[in-house]
Design an enzyme around this catalytic site. Structure first.
Site, short mmCIF file in Angstrom:
data_model
loop_
_atom_site.label_atom_id
_atom_site.label_comp_id
_atom_site.label_asym_id
_atom_site.label_seq_id
_atom_site.Cartn_x
_atom_site.Cartn_y
_atom_site.Cartn_z
N ASP A 157 0.84 -1.21 0.00
CA ASP A 157 0.00 0.00 0.00
C ASP A 157 0.87 1.25 0.00
O ASP A 157 0.71 2.14 -0.84
CB ASP A 157 -0.90 0.02 1.24
CG ASP A 157 -1.85 -1.16 1.27
OD1 ASP A 157 -2.59 -1.33 0.30
OD2 ASP A 157 -1.83 -1.91 2.26
N TYR A 192 5.50 -14.56 -0.18
CA TYR A 192 4.85 -14.58 1.13
C TYR A 192 5.40 -15.74 1.96
O TYR A 192 5.92 -16.72 1.41
CB TYR A 192 3.33 -14.64 0.96
CG TYR A 192 2.80 -13.34 0.39
CD1 TYR A 192 2.89 -12.17 1.14
CD2 TYR A 192 2.26 -13.26 -0.89
CE1 TYR A 192 2.46 -10.95 0.63
CE2 TYR A 192 1.82 -12.06 -1.41
CZ TYR A 192 1.92 -10.90 -0.64
OH TYR A 192 1.50 -9.70 -1.15
N GLN A 235 13.54 1.33 -3.00
CA GLN A 235 12.73 0.96 -4.18
C GLN A 235 13.52 1.00 -5.49
O GLN A 235 13.40 0.10 -6.32
CB GLN A 235 11.52 1.89 -4.29
CG GLN A 235 10.24 1.22 -3.87
CD GLN A 235 9.01 2.11 -4.07
OE1 GLN A 235 9.09 3.26 -4.47
NE2 GLN A 235 7.86 1.55 -3.76
N ARG A 292 5.59 -10.52 -5.66
CA ARG A 292 4.34 -10.78 -4.95
C ARG A 292 3.45 -9.54 -4.95
O ARG A 292 3.88 -8.46 -5.42
CB ARG A 292 4.65 -11.22 -3.52
CG ARG A 292 5.14 -10.09 -2.63
CD ARG A 292 5.54 -10.59 -1.25
NE ARG A 292 5.43 -9.51 -0.27
CZ ARG A 292 5.86 -9.59 0.98
NH1 ARG A 292 6.43 -10.69 1.41
NH2 ARG A 292 5.71 -8.57 1.82
N GLY A 293 2.24 -9.67 -4.39
CA GLY A 293 1.38 -8.52 -4.13
C GLY A 293 1.06 -7.71 -5.36
O GLY A 293 0.54 -8.21 -6.35
N GLU A 294 1.40 -6.43 -5.31
CA GLU A 294 1.00 -5.52 -6.40
C GLU A 294 2.18 -4.76 -7.00
O GLU A 294 2.41 -4.81 -8.21
CB GLU A 294 -0.04 -4.52 -5.85
CG GLU A 294 -0.46 -3.50 -6.87
CD GLU A 294 -1.80 -2.86 -6.57
OE1 GLU A 294 -2.63 -3.46 -5.86
OE2 GLU A 294 -2.03 -1.74 -7.05
N ASP A 295 2.94 -4.08 -6.17
CA ASP A 295 3.94 -3.19 -6.75
C ASP A 295 5.14 -3.94 -7.32
O ASP A 295 5.58 -3.65 -8.43
CB ASP A 295 4.40 -2.16 -5.70
CG ASP A 295 5.20 -1.04 -6.34
OD1 ASP A 295 4.70 -0.44 -7.31
OD2 ASP A 295 6.34 -0.80 -5.91
N SER A 296 5.68 -4.92 -6.59
CA SER A 296 6.81 -5.68 -7.14
C SER A 296 6.37 -6.47 -8.37
O SER A 296 7.15 -6.67 -9.31
CB SER A 296 7.41 -6.62 -6.08
OG SER A 296 6.45 -7.53 -5.60
O1 TRH Z 1 4.51 -6.05 0.42
P1 TRH Z 1 3.49 -6.62 -0.45
O2 TRH Z 1 3.09 -7.99 -0.14
O3 TRH Z 1 2.23 -5.72 -0.47
C1 TRH Z 1 0.91 -6.20 -0.45
C2 TRH Z 1 0.19 -5.98 -1.72
O4 TRH Z 1 0.34 -4.67 -2.20
C3 TRH Z 1 -1.27 -6.29 -1.51
O5 TRH Z 1 -1.98 -6.01 -2.69
C4 TRH Z 1 -1.78 -5.46 -0.39
O6 TRH Z 1 -3.10 -5.69 -0.16
C5 TRH Z 1 -1.00 -5.82 0.83
O7 TRH Z 1 0.36 -5.51 0.60
C6 TRH Z 1 -1.48 -5.07 2.03
O8 TRH Z 1 4.04 -6.62 -1.97
P2 TRH Z 1 4.21 -5.45 -3.03
O9 TRH Z 1 2.91 -4.90 -3.46
O10 TRH Z 1 5.07 -5.98 -4.08
O11 TRH Z 1 5.00 -4.31 -2.27
C7 TRH Z 1 6.33 -4.46 -1.93
C8 TRH Z 1 7.04 -3.13 -2.02
O12 TRH Z 1 8.31 -3.24 -1.42
C9 TRH Z 1 7.26 -2.67 -3.45
O13 TRH Z 1 7.10 -1.26 -3.53
C10 TRH Z 1 8.72 -3.02 -3.70
C11 TRH Z 1 9.30 -2.79 -2.35
N1 TRH Z 1 10.55 -3.48 -2.05
C12 TRH Z 1 11.68 -2.70 -1.87
O14 TRH Z 1 11.63 -1.47 -2.01
N2 TRH Z 1 12.86 -3.31 -1.55
C13 TRH Z 1 12.96 -4.66 -1.42
O15 TRH Z 1 14.08 -5.17 -1.12
C14 TRH Z 1 11.80 -5.46 -1.63
C15 TRH Z 1 11.87 -6.95 -1.50
C16 TRH Z 1 10.60 -4.83 -1.94
#
Ligand code: TRH
Length: 413
Positions: free
Chosen positions: A43, A228, A290, A306-310
């Site tokens: 988020d 996850y 990021q 995973r999730g959305e942004d990655s």
């Molecule tokens: O962390 P997430 O599992 O986030 C999830 C999803 O967004 C899901 O839809 C939401 O409902 C839930 O959270 C609450 O995975 P996501 O979306 O990939 O976000 C990870 C963020 O972390 C992304 O911006 C990339 C960043 N990241 C880094 O900046 N450095 C890192 O080393 C890693 C592994 C990730």
């Protein structure tokens, strides 16, 4: 109000929403983004990425309200000292960061912006909403939704929703994979930066060196791992260790910590350390900022995300990827996965599509047979690689989410 010198003019008094560009006075639009950290990083990761892009590419003055600064701190700073989670206000990379206490925040501001983004329906503070309603021209109020490849998104994107009790209207803005949706976050020049990094061996070598990863053998498959805690990692690690080809699995700190702890019998490699078993090296790296995480995706051969942004960043990296969906009630994540795979695999050779489809479903569903499915995925790599590039190019033909949002708001204000 504050004083500022315009180039070639006497000192002028301007409001903080005005700025000079080539000597011209421009009125700068002000946007507020509210975000509540449910869990994980997604988020706030999306909200922070959007805030940065609105600021740097659209010249918008953005305040980002976040209720928990710890997750953001890791993504902003990576290895460097983070944001002090106790700080309530500060500016980072042009974005005004503010802490808020959620929808019931009595101390929330009432100086409303020109546009308000409610990230993932987190709710806005009542005090702020009341101030919006008192405005002669209330700001655009956008509810930024979660990403899905399902077709219903196209008919829901942009729909209005009247506030139940106040003279305010909200609009739903859905990210997505087609022009009928709000698109995906993609910064200007992203592909050029990616390609420059990839074609610069010295930059890549320096990147691995800074992370403390011994430069991977040219013949090794480098896998970045972000999944996850319940992903079926141990049987996959076994398969890689027992496989024919060398694999380097790069793991940011904290990812799949429990599964790794069991698999390594308590020897989880710290950042800069690695552990070898058979043909597999598991390399620990720090949790990255990021922008460095993007570089990790660009430097790896296969990205587990995973999730959305990655998940979106891996698509821009244009390399084979395996997606771990965020578990939702009613098995909604399985529908999301199927909808995405159906779009993503369109045009992919049948054998490669079968390999990716079976592997992805096993990865998201108890991992039945994941080890046995791994060689087929490895064999499909070059087809998947080519397809990932075609997919990224086609997707980039559509407006990016920040630009689409700016247009959406300006069409309504
Ligand atoms: O962390 P997430 O599992 O986030 C999830 C999803 O967004 C899901 O839809 C939401 O409902 C839930 O959270 C609450 O995975 P996501 O979306 O990939 O976000 C990870 C963020 O972390 C992304 O911006 C990339 C960043 N990241 C880094 O900046 N450095 C890192 O080393 C890693 C592994 C990730």
């Amino acid at each position: 109000m504050h004083s500022r010198s315009a180039p070639g003019s006497a000192t002028a008094t301007v409001s903080t929403t005005e700025r000079f560009d080539s000597g011209r006075l421009l009125i700068q639009s002000r946007w507020d983004i509210f975000c509540s950290v449910v869990d994980n990083y997604g988020d706030v990761g999306v909200a922070w990425r959007l805030a940065r892009q609105l600021t740097s590419e659209h010249g918008i003055a953005v305040r980002l309200f976040v209720d928990d600064l710890r997750a953001l701190s890791r993504m902003v700073s990576g290895m460097a000292p983070g944001i002090d989670p106790a700080e309530d206000e500060r500016e980072i990379q042009g974005v005004q960061l503010r802490r808020w206490a959620g929808a019931r925040d009595a101390a929330a501001p009432d100086d409303v912006a020109d546009a308000v983004i409610e990230a993932f329906g987190c709710g806005l503070p009542m005090r702020y909403v009341d101030a919006m309603a008192r405005h002669a021209r209330p700001p655009a109020w956008i509810i930024l939704e979660y990403l899905s490849a399902e077709s219903w998104v196209e008919t829901h994107h942009g729909l209005p929703s009247p506030h139940p009790s106040l003279p305010l209207e909200r609009h739903f803005f859905f990210p997505g994979f087609t022009p009928a949706t709000g698109g995906l976050l993609r910064e200007h020049g992203l592909f050029a930066r990616r390609d420059a990094f990839r074609s610069d061996p010295a930059a890549r070598a320096e990147f691995w060196r800074a992370l403390g990863v011994a430069r991977p053998l040219p013949c090794a498959t480098v896998v970045s791992l972000f999944c996850y805690p319940d992903a079926p990692l141990p049987p996959l690690l076994d398969a890689w260790a027992d496989g024919d080809e060398p694999v380097v699995c790069v793991v940011p700190e904290g990812v799949a910590a429990g599964a790794l702890d069991r698999w390594t019998e308590g020897q989880v490699p710290h950042p800069g350390q690695s552990i070898s078993r058979g043909r597999l090296v598991v390399a620990g790296i720090p949790f990255l900022a990021q922008d460095d995480y993007d570089r990790l995706l660009w430097a790896s051969d296969i990205n587990f995300v995973r999730g959305e942004d990655s998940f979106v960043r891996a698509q821009w990296a244009a390399r084979p990827m395996v997606w771990n969906t965020y578990a939702q009630s009613g098995n909604a994540h399985a529908l999301k996965q199927d909808a995405f795979l159906a779009r993503y695999m369109d045009g992919l050779a049948p054998e490669a599509a079968a390999a990716l489809g079976s592997f992805s479903r096993a990865w998201n569903d108890a991992g039945l047979g994941i080890g046995a499915l791994s060689p087929a995925l490895a064999r499909a790599r070059s087809a998947l690689d080519e397809h990932a590039q075609t997919w990224a190019r086609a997707l980039a033909g559509q407006a990016d989410l920040a630009s689409a949002l700016v247009k959406f708001v300006s069409d309504r204000v």
